[in-house]
Design a protein around this motif. Structure first.
Motif, mmCIF file in Angstrom:
data_model
loop_
_atom_site.group_PDB
_atom_site.id
_atom_site.type_symbol
_atom_site.label_atom_id
_atom_site.label_comp_id
_atom_site.label_asym_id
_atom_site.label_seq_id
_atom_site.Cartn_x
_atom_site.Cartn_y
_atom_site.Cartn_z
ATOM 1 N N THR A 238 8.426 17.417 8.602
ATOM 2 C CA THR A 238 8.079 15.893 8.584
ATOM 3 C C THR A 238 6.615 15.445 7.354
ATOM 4 O OG1 THR A 238 8.974 15.778 10.282
ATOM 5 C CG2 THR A 238 7.864 14.156 9.719
ATOM 6 N N LYS A 239 7.383 14.984 6.535
ATOM 7 C CA LYS A 239 6.413 14.555 5.262
ATOM 8 C C LYS A 239 5.554 12.985 6.498
ATOM 9 C CE LYS A 239 7.779 14.012 1.331
ATOM 10 N NZ LYS A 239 8.478 13.067 -0.051
ATOM 11 N N ILE A 240 4.172 13.853 6.377
ATOM 12 C CA ILE A 240 3.230 12.509 7.568
ATOM 13 C C ILE A 240 2.882 11.785 6.128
ATOM 14 C CG2 ILE A 240 1.500 14.118 6.832
ATOM 15 C CD1 ILE A 240 1.200 12.675 10.286
ATOM 16 N N LEU A 241 2.208 12.264 4.087
ATOM 17 C CA LEU A 241 1.397 11.260 3.899
ATOM 18 C C LEU A 241 1.902 12.104 2.479
ATOM 19 C CD1 LEU A 241 -1.498 10.445 2.989
ATOM 20 C CD2 LEU A 241 -1.589 11.486 2.355
ATOM 21 N N SER A 242 2.516 10.937 1.327
ATOM 22 C CA SER A 242 2.727 10.699 0.081
ATOM 23 C C SER A 242 2.141 10.183 -1.093
ATOM 24 C CB SER A 242 4.378 10.463 0.226
ATOM 25 O OG SER A 242 5.105 10.917 -1.118
ATOM 26 N N VAL A 243 1.253 10.939 -1.866
ATOM 27 C CA VAL A 243 -0.158 10.121 -3.231
ATOM 28 C C VAL A 243 0.831 10.698 -4.094
ATOM 29 C CG1 VAL A 243 -1.778 10.831 -3.898
ATOM 30 C CG2 VAL A 243 -1.876 11.277 -2.042
ATOM 31 N N GLU A 244 1.958 9.533 -4.891
ATOM 32 C CA GLU A 244 2.297 9.388 -6.159
ATOM 33 C C GLU A 244 1.212 8.895 -7.394
ATOM 34 O OE1 GLU A 244 5.504 7.434 -4.746
ATOM 35 O OE2 GLU A 244 6.350 8.059 -3.089
ATOM 36 N N ASP A 245 1.358 9.293 -8.038
ATOM 37 C CA ASP A 245 0.831 9.404 -9.772
ATOM 38 C C ASP A 245 -0.589 8.110 -8.865
ATOM 39 O OD1 ASP A 245 1.203 8.689 -12.201
ATOM 40 O OD2 ASP A 245 1.846 7.554 -12.565
ATOM 41 N N ILE B 234 -0.319 5.188 -2.513
ATOM 42 C CA ILE B 234 -0.425 6.395 -1.476
ATOM 43 C C ILE B 234 0.339 5.882 0.455
ATOM 44 C CG2 ILE B 234 -2.015 7.747 0.292
ATOM 45 C CD1 ILE B 234 -4.440 6.111 -2.238
ATOM 46 N N PHE B 235 1.238 6.508 0.079
ATOM 47 C CA PHE B 235 1.870 6.695 1.685
ATOM 48 C C PHE B 235 1.905 6.676 3.122
ATOM 49 C CE2 PHE B 235 5.072 5.226 -2.448
ATOM 50 C CZ PHE B 235 5.500 4.056 -1.771
ATOM 51 N N PHE B 236 1.587 6.335 3.939
ATOM 52 C CA PHE B 236 1.435 6.531 5.187
ATOM 53 C C PHE B 236 1.916 5.981 5.949
ATOM 54 C CE2 PHE B 236 -1.074 6.837 9.107
ATOM 55 C CZ PHE B 236 -0.795 8.009 8.916
ATOM 56 N N LEU C 232 -1.070 2.443 1.380
ATOM 57 C CA LEU C 232 -2.728 2.112 1.567
ATOM 58 C C LEU C 232 -2.650 1.230 0.359
ATOM 59 C CD1 LEU C 232 -3.180 5.498 3.623
ATOM 60 C CD2 LEU C 232 -2.261 3.164 4.405
ATOM 61 N N THR C 233 -2.408 1.499 -0.652
ATOM 62 C CA THR C 233 -3.512 0.533 -1.946
ATOM 63 C C THR C 233 -2.800 -0.811 -2.095
ATOM 64 O OG1 THR C 233 -1.943 1.231 -3.752
ATOM 65 C CG2 THR C 233 -3.094 2.862 -3.307
ATOM 66 N N ARG C 234 -2.215 -1.003 -1.343
ATOM 67 C CA ARG C 234 -2.132 -2.483 -0.895
ATOM 68 C C ARG C 234 -2.109 -3.364 0.535
ATOM 69 N NH1 ARG C 234 0.862 -4.153 -5.438
ATOM 70 N NH2 ARG C 234 2.228 -2.577 -6.616
ATOM 71 N N VAL C 235 -2.503 -2.100 1.244
ATOM 72 C CA VAL C 235 -2.852 -2.759 2.348
ATOM 73 C C VAL C 235 -4.412 -3.685 2.610
ATOM 74 C CG1 VAL C 235 -1.767 -1.383 3.978
ATOM 75 C CG2 VAL C 235 -3.500 -1.289 3.679
ATOM 76 N N SER C 236 -4.800 -4.602 3.555
ATOM 77 C CA SER C 236 -6.025 -5.083 3.737
ATOM 78 C C SER C 236 -6.686 -4.417 3.683
ATOM 79 C CB SER C 236 -5.565 -6.574 4.406
ATOM 80 O OG SER C 236 -5.753 -6.191 5.829
#
Length: 326
Positions: free
Chosen positions: A2-9, A70-72, A77-81
């Motif tokens: 199961t993928k838990i974190l994904s860092v993209e470019d 950065i998806f979690f 996470l780059t867009r959350v407050s």
């Protein structure tokens, strides 16, 4: 898995008086549930900046996430407050820093620091937080935790302080633990104990670990997969076995050849010649080309593309690209 974190470019830059430093340049990787992913490379290659970007701890200014995601938990996470990020830090994603003394407040007892952190993130009483703190101190191997809770950081040895920092990072049961050079300041015996502790905790809690280090011995002890960084980019990625027994990138081979081995007594170490690239104006081609003994003209002119060695092993190197070979 199961993928838990994904860092993209991911691109991270720092504005300075001398210009803009491109510290991280297009980093992409995934983290899976219950695995240990090691990120290795020389100092200045972008390891710590990458990990701090995941936690959104890059000081702004001068730093900023220039682009990337950065998806979690289906959130970028780059867009959350900042308020949302504070709720994630310590609860879902925790971090262990290199020097435990700077991570602990010297004016507060260990117990008060742990209880304060739990009460801040969890809606429980102080008594319940105290019991949880005692359980976690026992888990990380702190003897007489009831007495130790009343003591201050300076009353502990370096290894004990690191165990306390690990306990504080895990007390809210995070899904991801980022450990940034967690054993660098420790002697070899204590280092081995801390690494064994990581493996034991992971077997009990199934936490996913990102281990930032330049010590390949540490990587061999605990990692499932390895990401090799150089010049702000990932140059090779694979399982621990792939990286140690079948390295493909000249930089990865250089790192391995420069490590002392017990089975090579009397042989001289082979250091990597030259210095890392200037990230004020990074090379347009392969960042390692100037130091690579196998460099070709194409290496200096064009950035290499990712080449698949097997389903888990990838390398960014023209030597492995069929177009360059042909």
């Amino acid at each position: 898995m199961t993928k838990i974190l994904s860092v993209e470019d991911l691109h991270v830059r720092f504005k300075t008086y001398g210009g803009e430093v491109q510290a991280v340049r297009g980093v992409t990787f995934d983290l899976y549930k219950g695995e240990t992913l090691a990120i290795v490379g020389e100092s200045g290659c972008g390891k710590s900046v990458t990990s701090q970007s995941i936690m959104r701890l890059i000081p702004t200014p001068p730093g900023r996430i220039h682009q990337g995601k950065i998806f979690f938990n289906n959130k970028d996470l780059t867009r959350v407050s900042e308020k949302e990020m504070r709720a994630i830090r310590g609860v879902d994603i925790s971090m262990i820093f290199q020097d435990p003394m700077t991570a602990l407040n010297p004016t507060l007892t260990i117990g008060s620091q742990m209880i304060e952190g739990i009460c801040h993130h969890k809606n429980i009483s102080k008594q319940a937080a105290r019991e949880k703190s005692l359980q976690m101190l026992k888990l990380v191997g702190i003897p007489n935790p009831e007495i130790r809770m009343k003591q201050y950081p300076h009353e502990f040895s370096g290894g004990m302080r690191q165990r306390i920092v690990i306990a504080m990072a895990l007390v809210c049961e995070p899904h991801i633990l980022i450990a940034d050079e967690p054993t660098t300041a420790l002697d070899v015996t204590i280092q081995a104990q801390i690494l064994d502790l990581f493996k034991e905790i992971q077997s009990r809690t199934n936490v996913s670990i990102i281990l930032i280090t330049h010590d390949l011995g540490v990587v061999a002890s605990v990692a499932d997969r390895v990401v090799v960084m150089y010049g702000g980019k990932i140059v090779e990625e694979g399982t621990c076995r792939d990286i140690f027994y079948h390295p493909q990138h000249p930089y990865t081979k250089g790192l391995l050849y420069s490590v002392p081995r017990l089975d090579s007594i009397g042989e001289e170490l082979t250091p990597i010649p030259g210095t890392p690239p200037d990230l004020f104006s990074p090379p347009i081609g392969c960042a390692f080309a100037a130091r690579c003994p196998h460099s070709m003209i194409v290496c200096e002119k064009i950035q290499p593309l990712k080449t698949t060695i097997n389903e888990q092993h990838y390398v960014d190197c023209w030597l492995m690209d069929k177009r360059a070979k042909g």
